[in-house]
Design a protein around this motif. Sequence first.
Motif, short mmCIF file in Angstrom:
data_model
loop_
_atom_site.label_atom_id
_atom_site.label_comp_id
_atom_site.label_asym_id
_atom_site.label_seq_id
_atom_site.Cartn_x
_atom_site.Cartn_y
_atom_site.Cartn_z
N GLY A 117 122.94 -39.16 42.80
CA GLY A 117 122.97 -37.99 43.72
C GLY A 117 122.04 -36.83 43.37
N PRO A 118 122.57 -35.41 43.69
CA PRO A 118 121.69 -34.38 43.20
C PRO A 118 121.18 -34.40 42.10
N LEU A 119 122.02 -34.57 40.93
CA LEU A 119 121.53 -34.41 39.40
C LEU A 119 120.58 -35.39 39.17
N GLY A 120 120.56 -36.78 39.76
CA GLY A 120 119.45 -37.72 39.52
C GLY A 120 118.18 -37.27 40.24
N VAL A 121 118.21 -36.57 41.28
CA VAL A 121 117.03 -35.97 41.90
C VAL A 121 116.31 -34.89 40.97
N THR A 122 117.20 -33.92 40.55
CA THR A 122 116.89 -32.83 40.02
C THR A 122 116.19 -32.97 38.54
N PHE A 123 116.80 -33.95 37.74
CA PHE A 123 116.05 -34.12 36.27
C PHE A 123 114.63 -34.64 36.51
N PRO A 124 114.03 -35.56 37.27
CA PRO A 124 112.96 -36.15 37.04
C PRO A 124 111.95 -35.12 37.78
N LEU A 125 112.18 -34.31 38.64
CA LEU A 125 111.53 -33.34 39.34
C LEU A 125 111.30 -32.25 38.29
N ALA A 126 112.37 -31.69 37.56
CA ALA A 126 112.06 -30.64 36.68
C ALA A 126 111.24 -31.22 35.48
N PHE A 127 111.47 -32.22 35.10
CA PHE A 127 110.51 -32.81 33.75
C PHE A 127 109.14 -33.03 34.52
N GLY A 128 108.75 -33.71 35.57
CA GLY A 128 107.74 -33.75 35.95
C GLY A 128 106.74 -32.21 36.03
N ALA A 129 107.68 -31.12 36.78
CA ALA A 129 107.10 -29.86 36.81
C ALA A 129 106.78 -29.23 35.47
N LEU A 130 107.51 -29.52 34.35
CA LEU A 130 107.51 -28.92 33.15
C LEU A 130 106.17 -29.62 32.46
N ALA A 131 106.07 -30.69 32.64
CA ALA A 131 104.86 -31.54 31.97
C ALA A 131 103.77 -31.03 32.52
N LEU A 132 103.71 -30.90 33.83
CA LEU A 132 102.31 -30.31 34.57
C LEU A 132 102.07 -28.95 34.02
N ALA A 133 103.10 -28.31 33.91
CA ALA A 133 103.02 -26.86 33.44
C ALA A 133 102.60 -26.74 32.14
N SER A 134 102.88 -27.79 31.43
CA SER A 134 102.54 -27.50 29.92
C SER A 134 100.98 -28.10 29.78
N CYS A 135 100.70 -29.09 30.77
CA CYS A 135 99.20 -29.46 30.64
C CYS A 135 98.24 -28.12 31.07
N TRP A 136 98.83 -27.45 32.19
CA TRP A 136 98.14 -26.37 32.63
C TRP A 136 98.05 -25.36 31.54
N HIS A 137 98.95 -25.21 30.97
CA HIS A 137 99.19 -23.88 29.81
C HIS A 137 98.11 -24.24 28.74
N LEU A 138 97.98 -25.59 28.31
CA LEU A 138 97.24 -25.93 27.10
C LEU A 138 95.78 -25.89 27.69
N ALA A 139 95.52 -26.15 28.69
CA ALA A 139 94.09 -26.11 29.19
C ALA A 139 93.60 -24.90 29.51
N ASN A 140 94.48 -23.82 29.66
CA ASN A 140 94.20 -22.35 30.01
C ASN A 140 94.41 -21.32 28.92
N ARG A 141 95.17 -21.62 28.11
CA ARG A 141 95.50 -20.65 27.04
C ARG A 141 94.93 -21.24 25.49
N PRO A 142 93.74 -21.08 25.12
CA PRO A 142 93.32 -21.57 23.95
C PRO A 142 93.91 -20.80 22.84
N PRO A 143 94.31 -21.51 21.58
CA PRO A 143 94.77 -20.66 20.71
C PRO A 143 93.89 -19.74 20.03
N ALA A 144 94.42 -18.93 19.26
CA ALA A 144 93.69 -17.78 18.34
C ALA A 144 92.53 -18.29 17.85
N LYS A 145 92.95 -19.27 16.86
CA LYS A 145 91.69 -19.96 16.14
C LYS A 145 90.61 -20.75 16.90
N VAL A 146 90.86 -21.15 18.11
CA VAL A 146 89.58 -21.51 18.89
C VAL A 146 88.89 -20.21 19.63
#
Length: 373
Positions: free
Chosen positions: A261-290
Motif C-alpha cells: 500500500g502507501p508505505l510501500g510506495v513511499t519508501f522506494p521513492l524517498a530512497f531514490g530521491a535521497l540517492a539522487l540528491a546525494s549525487c548532486w550534492h557531491l558533484a556540486n559541493r567540493p570539500p575544503a581540501k579540494v
Amino acid sequence: MTTPGDSLDQRGVPADGPTTEPFTHPAPALPAITNPDSTYTTMPGTNDQLVHHGALRTAVLPALFWLAILLPVYVAPLVLIRVPAVVIALVAVALTAWLSVSAYLKLRKVLRSAIDDAMPAPTQSLRLGSDALDLADRTSHSRIDHDRITSITVNREVVTLRFDGMGLAMPRELWPDPVVARLRDLIDPRRTPAPSDPPPQPPLPRPAEPHTTVVAGPDTAVRLAVAQRREPWLSRIVLIAVAIIAVLAVGFAFLGGLLYGPLGVTFPLAFGALALASCWHLANRPPAKVVRHHECAAYPGATLSAHFGTDAVLLATPAWVMRMPYAMIGKITFRADIAALTYGLVPIALPSALFPPPITAGLRERGLTVVER
C-alpha cells in the motif's frame, strides 16, 4: 593584454606579446630540476606497479559509495517479496565484489591513460625546499607546499604521499631513506627552522612567451574545484546510472504499492530521491581540501598561461606546469567560463579564456574534440 578581475573571463597575452604564432613551433620542453635530492629512471614494470597500487587504494571509496546507493535498490525488492536471507546475502556479496572490481578496473584505466608508452622512459626527480616539495618528469613539474602534506607512507616497492585528501604513489627508489626522513622532519608542525634547512624553492618554470594568459579572481579556485568535481558526474555512464536509479525507484514503488500500500510506495521513492540528491550534492559541493588544492594554482591574482605548439600545449600555474601532447588530450568541454580538458581520462578544469576561438579552431585542426555545452 592580461586584465585582472573577479571572474574567470580574463584573457590576453603579455604586454609585449609572443614572438611566435600558436601552432607554428614545437612546444618547449620542461627544464629539469636543478640540484635534485633524488632521481629515478622508470624501469620496465614500474608503471604497472604504480597503477596497481594507486587503483587498489583509490577504488575503496567509489566502491563504498555506489554500494551504499545500489545495495538497498537490489535488496529492497527481495525483502518485499520475502526471498530467503541466504539468497539476499549472496546478492549483497556479489554486488560488493562486482562494484569493487569495477572501480578498480576503471581506476586502472584512468591511471594508465596518463602514461604514454610510446615515449622514452621518463626520469623522475624531486627536490626538497624549506617551504615545499618539487616533483618533476618530462611532462610535468609540480609543487606541494609542506603544510598541504599530511603523511608519507613507505613500503618495499611504493611510497605514497598524501596531500589535499589525495594519495600520490611513487617508486620507492625515488625516495631513499635520508630523503624520506628529511621530508618527515620538514612537515612536522612542531619543528622550528634550523640553519641546515634547504633554501625555499625557486619559482616554477613558466612559458617564456605564452599565447594566452588568465588572471585568477577571488572566486576562481572555488569555481574550478566545482567544475572538476562535477565533470565526471556529467559523463554518459553516470547519467545512465542516475536514469537507472530513477527507473528502479519508480518500479519498486509500483511493486511496493501492490504489496504494502502507501508505505510501500513511499519508501522506494524517498530512497531514490535521497540517492539522487546525494549525487548532486557531491558533484556540486567540493570539500575544503579540494578547494584548497585549486587555490594553490588559482589564488586571487595568480596568472595561468598556455603556450600552444605544433605537438603539445604547455600549461603553467603557480602550483604546476604540464606539457600535454595533443595525442593525450581526449577532448575539451566548455561549460560557460570553464573548460574541462580531458588528459587521458582525467578531467582538468581550467578557465575557458585560455582557449579563445582561434585557439579552439587550431585544436580542432589537430584532431581534438571540442564540445560546447
